[in-house]
Write an enzyme that holds these catalytic residues in place. Sequence first.
Site, PDB file in Angstrom:
ATOM      1  N   LYS A  15       0.845  -1.199   0.000  1.00  0.00           N
ATOM      2  CA  LYS A  15       0.000   0.000   0.000  1.00  0.00           C
ATOM      3  C   LYS A  15       0.881   1.250   0.000  1.00  0.00           C
ATOM      4  O   LYS A  15       0.625   2.203  -0.737  1.00  0.00           O
ATOM      5  CB  LYS A  15      -0.899  -0.036   1.238  1.00  0.00           C
ATOM      6  CG  LYS A  15      -2.011   0.972   1.190  1.00  0.00           C
ATOM      7  CD  LYS A  15      -2.590   1.214   2.571  1.00  0.00           C
ATOM      8  CE  LYS A  15      -3.786   0.365   2.888  1.00  0.00           C
ATOM      9  NZ  LYS A  15      -4.390   0.739   4.196  1.00  0.00           N
ATOM     10  N   ASP A  69      -7.631   3.970   4.694  1.00  0.00           N
ATOM     11  CA  ASP A  69      -8.299   2.752   5.131  1.00  0.00           C
ATOM     12  C   ASP A  69      -9.181   2.335   3.972  1.00  0.00           C
ATOM     13  O   ASP A  69      -9.934   3.144   3.419  1.00  0.00           O
ATOM     14  CB  ASP A  69      -9.117   2.948   6.403  1.00  0.00           C
ATOM     15  CG  ASP A  69      -9.346   1.598   7.073  1.00  0.00           C
ATOM     16  OD1 ASP A  69      -8.380   1.013   7.585  1.00  0.00           O
ATOM     17  OD2 ASP A  69     -10.495   1.095   7.041  1.00  0.00           O
ATOM     18  N   TYR A 161      -6.791  -8.302  -2.939  1.00  0.00           N
ATOM     19  CA  TYR A 161      -7.774  -8.983  -3.792  1.00  0.00           C
ATOM     20  C   TYR A 161      -7.574  -8.678  -5.282  1.00  0.00           C
ATOM     21  O   TYR A 161      -8.422  -9.061  -6.106  1.00  0.00           O
ATOM     22  CB  TYR A 161      -9.193  -8.568  -3.379  1.00  0.00           C
ATOM     23  CG  TYR A 161      -9.543  -8.918  -1.938  1.00  0.00           C
ATOM     24  CD1 TYR A 161     -10.179 -10.121  -1.639  1.00  0.00           C
ATOM     25  CD2 TYR A 161      -9.235  -8.060  -0.884  1.00  0.00           C
ATOM     26  CE1 TYR A 161     -10.499 -10.447  -0.326  1.00  0.00           C
ATOM     27  CE2 TYR A 161      -9.553  -8.377   0.431  1.00  0.00           C
ATOM     28  CZ  TYR A 161     -10.183  -9.574   0.700  1.00  0.00           C
ATOM     29  OH  TYR A 161     -10.495  -9.893   2.003  1.00  0.00           O
TER      30      TYR A 161
END
Length: 203
Positions: A15, A69, A161
């Site tokens: 991330k 988030d 994912y």
Amino acid sequence: MKLQKVLIASSNPKKVKEIKEILRPLGIEVIVPPKKLEVEEKGTTFLENAYLKAKAYYEEFKIPTVADDSGLIVEAIAPYPGVYSARFHSIPEWGKEEPIPNEDEANIRKLLRVLKNKTNRRAKFVSNIVLYLGDGKGIFTEGEVYGNIIESPKGDKGFGYDPIFVPEGYNQTFAQMEPEEKHKISHRGKALRKLYELLKEFK
Ligand code: ITT
């Protein structure tokens, strides 16, 4: 407001890499914290959790801090995986999966099991970004991207994912796309570019 440097409140290296790649072309340097903080994500929304992370890192390091988030919401089991996306494999709903060979793969395995024989495979990724500036001040933005969950993983780029998510209007998964291509349409790319636009309004 010209923001030259931001600290990034994330302990997920993939991330962090994405946030750097998205902010670099906008002229914003990203600083990685010298140490990881344990922030309990006890919020019930993406926004609350992003705020908790950004504020915790700001208070430790006193540098304007960005937190993301994010998660996947799958229509057939909405609002799951949602705020549980990172640890979907370990929640009791639909049974647990061992985190083997890693958590991302266990999350994918569980989601594909839950969606087996389901015809509605629509889903969206959501990212909430909080820039915390201290003294209770901050800015937040949201980005989302719709798509479909395919039946078996494809591609090895990205994270989470990505190998089972095909964005609407495309025929490749996020994990098959080059990073710049993903960032152009992704939830995180949209939310971070909105943040940049908002910052331009603040003098
Ligand atoms: P930090 O809280 O330390 O930033 P994290 O991975 O725990 O790292 P989140 O709590 O925001 O972050 O959980 C986000 C999860 O949602 C992530 O671990 C993936 O499983 C999923 N996710 C979010 N964005 C994604 C993306 O762009 N591609 C694939 N999966 C994604």
